[in-house]
Motif scaffolding. Sequence first.
Motif, PDB file in Angstrom:
ATOM      1  N   ILE A  76     -15.644  -5.530  -0.078  1.00 13.76           N
ATOM      2  CA  ILE A  76     -14.413  -6.278  -0.332  1.00 13.76           C
ATOM      3  C   ILE A  76     -14.688  -7.624  -0.995  1.00 13.76           C
ATOM      4  O   ILE A  76     -13.948  -8.069  -1.872  1.00 13.76           O
ATOM      5  CB  ILE A  76     -13.637  -6.479   0.980  1.00 13.76           C
ATOM      6  N   GLY A  77     -15.752  -8.301  -0.565  1.00 12.90           N
ATOM      7  CA  GLY A  77     -16.032  -9.643  -1.079  1.00 12.90           C
ATOM      8  C   GLY A  77     -17.520  -9.918  -1.094  1.00 12.90           C
ATOM      9  O   GLY A  77     -18.346  -9.010  -0.964  1.00 12.90           O
ATOM     10  N   ARG A  78     -17.864 -11.171  -1.256  1.00 19.05           N
ATOM     11  CA  ARG A  78     -19.275 -11.563  -1.243  1.00 19.05           C
ATOM     12  C   ARG A  78     -19.509 -12.551  -0.099  1.00 19.05           C
ATOM     13  O   ARG A  78     -18.655 -13.383   0.207  1.00 19.05           O
ATOM     14  CB  ARG A  78     -19.697 -12.179  -2.583  1.00 19.05           C
ATOM     15  N   ARG A  79     -20.674 -12.435   0.493  1.00 13.64           N
ATOM     16  CA  ARG A  79     -20.991 -13.282   1.648  1.00 13.64           C
ATOM     17  C   ARG A  79     -21.029 -14.746   1.235  1.00 13.64           C
ATOM     18  O   ARG A  79     -21.539 -15.094   0.175  1.00 13.64           O
ATOM     19  CB  ARG A  79     -22.320 -12.869   2.270  1.00 13.64           C
ATOM     20  N   SER A  80     -20.489 -15.592   2.118  1.00 12.04           N
ATOM     21  CA  SER A  80     -20.469 -17.027   1.851  1.00 12.04           C
ATOM     22  C   SER A  80     -21.395 -17.739   2.836  1.00 12.04           C
ATOM     23  O   SER A  80     -21.956 -17.122   3.742  1.00 12.04           O
ATOM     24  CB  SER A  80     -19.039 -17.560   1.992  1.00 12.04           C
ATOM     25  N   VAL A  81     -21.532 -19.032   2.658  1.00 11.13           N
ATOM     26  CA  VAL A  81     -22.351 -19.829   3.586  1.00 11.13           C
ATOM     27  C   VAL A  81     -21.490 -20.406   4.700  1.00 11.13           C
ATOM     28  O   VAL A  81     -21.987 -21.138   5.556  1.00 11.13           O
ATOM     29  CB  VAL A  81     -23.054 -20.977   2.829  1.00 11.13           C
ATOM     30  N   ILE A  82     -20.199 -20.073   4.727  1.00  9.42           N
ATOM     31  CA  ILE A  82     -19.266 -20.622   5.710  1.00  9.42           C
ATOM     32  C   ILE A  82     -19.158 -19.680   6.896  1.00  9.42           C
ATOM     33  O   ILE A  82     -19.086 -18.458   6.729  1.00  9.42           O
ATOM     34  CB  ILE A  82     -17.879 -20.822   5.072  1.00  9.42           C
ATOM     35  N   THR A  83     -19.153 -20.240   8.094  1.00 12.35           N
ATOM     36  CA  THR A  83     -18.972 -19.427   9.293  1.00 12.35           C
ATOM     37  C   THR A  83     -17.506 -19.416   9.700  1.00 12.35           C
ATOM     38  O   THR A  83     -16.760 -20.358   9.426  1.00 12.35           O
ATOM     39  CB  THR A  83     -19.832 -19.955  10.465  1.00 12.35           C
ATOM     40  N   CYS A  84     -17.113 -18.368  10.369  1.00 14.51           N
ATOM     41  CA  CYS A  84     -15.716 -18.192  10.761  1.00 14.51           C
ATOM     42  C   CYS A  84     -15.318 -19.235  11.810  1.00 14.51           C
ATOM     43  O   CYS A  84     -15.990 -19.357  12.845  1.00 14.51           O
ATOM     44  CB  CYS A  84     -15.513 -16.779  11.316  1.00 14.51           C
TER      45      CYS A  84
ATOM     46  N   LEU B 110      -7.196  -3.317  -0.696  1.00 17.60           N
ATOM     47  CA  LEU B 110      -5.926  -3.488   0.012  1.00 17.60           C
ATOM     48  C   LEU B 110      -5.823  -2.508   1.169  1.00 17.60           C
ATOM     49  O   LEU B 110      -5.409  -2.865   2.287  1.00 17.60           O
ATOM     50  CB  LEU B 110      -4.770  -3.288  -0.966  1.00 17.60           C
ATOM     51  N   GLN B 111      -6.218  -1.276   0.935  1.00 16.92           N
ATOM     52  CA  GLN B 111      -6.171  -0.259   1.986  1.00 16.92           C
ATOM     53  C   GLN B 111      -7.071  -0.643   3.157  1.00 16.92           C
ATOM     54  O   GLN B 111      -6.702  -0.482   4.321  1.00 16.92           O
ATOM     55  CB  GLN B 111      -6.593   1.086   1.407  1.00 16.92           C
ATOM     56  N   HIS B 112      -8.266  -1.165   2.850  1.00 17.22           N
ATOM     57  CA  HIS B 112      -9.184  -1.572   3.914  1.00 17.22           C
ATOM     58  C   HIS B 112      -8.593  -2.701   4.757  1.00 17.22           C
ATOM     59  O   HIS B 112      -8.702  -2.703   5.994  1.00 17.22           O
ATOM     60  CB  HIS B 112     -10.520  -2.024   3.310  1.00 17.22           C
ATOM     61  N   GLU B 113      -7.969  -3.669   4.103  1.00 18.92           N
ATOM     62  CA  GLU B 113      -7.445  -4.819   4.838  1.00 18.92           C
ATOM     63  C   GLU B 113      -6.242  -4.429   5.694  1.00 18.92           C
ATOM     64  O   GLU B 113      -6.052  -4.970   6.781  1.00 18.92           O
ATOM     65  CB  GLU B 113      -7.097  -5.952   3.869  1.00 18.92           C
ATOM     66  N   VAL B 114      -5.436  -3.500   5.223  1.00 19.97           N
ATOM     67  CA  VAL B 114      -4.329  -3.007   6.046  1.00 19.97           C
ATOM     68  C   VAL B 114      -4.873  -2.318   7.294  1.00 19.97           C
ATOM     69  O   VAL B 114      -4.359  -2.512   8.408  1.00 19.97           O
ATOM     70  CB  VAL B 114      -3.435  -2.044   5.232  1.00 19.97           C
TER      71      VAL B 114
ATOM     72  N   GLN C 188       0.823  -1.213   0.000  1.00 21.23           N
ATOM     73  CA  GLN C 188       0.000   0.000   0.000  1.00 21.23           C
ATOM     74  C   GLN C 188       0.857   1.264   0.000  1.00 21.23           C
ATOM     75  O   GLN C 188       0.590   2.208  -0.737  1.00 21.23           O
ATOM     76  CB  GLN C 188      -0.919   0.010   1.224  1.00 21.23           C
ATOM     77  N   CYS C 189       1.902   1.271   0.808  1.00 17.93           N
ATOM     78  CA  CYS C 189       2.635   2.522   1.007  1.00 17.93           C
ATOM     79  C   CYS C 189       3.782   2.723   0.036  1.00 17.93           C
ATOM     80  O   CYS C 189       4.071   3.855  -0.381  1.00 17.93           O
ATOM     81  CB  CYS C 189       3.172   2.606   2.432  1.00 17.93           C
TER      82      CYS C 189
END
Length: 338
Positions: free
Chosen positions: A220-228, A200-204, A114-115
């Motif tokens: 950033i992404g799309r929702r999945s059916v998987i839980t963390c 990338l900026q958001h994830e940093v 990023q930087c």
Amino acid sequence: MANRDIVAIGTSAGGLDALRFLVSELPKEFPAALLVVMHLSPRFTSRIDSILTQLGRMPAHFAENGEPARHGRIYLAPPDRHLIYDGRLLSLGIGSRENHSRPSIDPLFRSVAQCCAHRSIGVLMTGTMTDGSAGIHALGDCGGKTVVQDPEDAAFAEMPATALRRGNVDHVATLAAIPALLNELVREPAAVPGDVPENLQHEVEMAKTGKSTIGLMDRIGRRSVITCPECDGVMWEIEEGDTLRYRCHVGHAFSADLVNIALEDSVSRALAVALRSFEERAEIARDLEGQAERTSRPASAKMWRDRITELDAEAEVVRDAIKRINRLARPAPSSAGE
């Protein structure tokens, strides 16, 4: 003209020996700062900084929040903090674990991408699992030079091999060749700064502050059916070329491979709880059967014997399932500090 004066290094299992060799071969006048993430347990009280300082010509220490990165010095990510760089100062990120680790390699590589990717070099060396693969490609995509240790030369091949499967790496080198290669690359002129993806900026920022929102993750992404696997929250799928990774809005992040392993662990834990429950219920039933026998209640005693048989059979089904899971499970990764 500015040179490539930031070298970001990531390693895991086998990393201490690799770093010892690397720093012993670099000159005192090395015209770059070395930022290093090696997976460490928060309980691991290390003298790695002293070891590297004594072996090499450059002083090494665990990075402090807000200090500048100076040429000819080695900055190590301390246990339980991500190492983040903003182009001038170092930060110790309090974001959630990524790829089961804090510090994680990916946040360092992303922050450098990023930087200041145009004046940086990313190096990924020996290690297990897949941390660093997404980050080093982000660094390369933003204009940084990328170096990956030859998996056949690495003490643990999985980490560099995973990065190479994605392609687009500038240099693949043995450990013995990396010091000379870095000496050449750091003397190259910096490139023209390029555009940095908003994601990338958001994830940093997530790795640095631990702050995120569901709305931000939807961007950033799309929702999945998987839980963390860490917090049981919703996870978002993030596509990068032909690879897939996952992140929840709390900040936990995983490669697809690690999500699969984490879900296997969840299944194993659930089966262990189920087995314990069946065994405890069978023990209670045995106590009740004995009580019925002592008080001359044969019908009640038979009922409890039948129930014991059912519970023992159910427990055996769970034991068989645990054996099958264990046969399929991969060995646990070695700690870099062990």
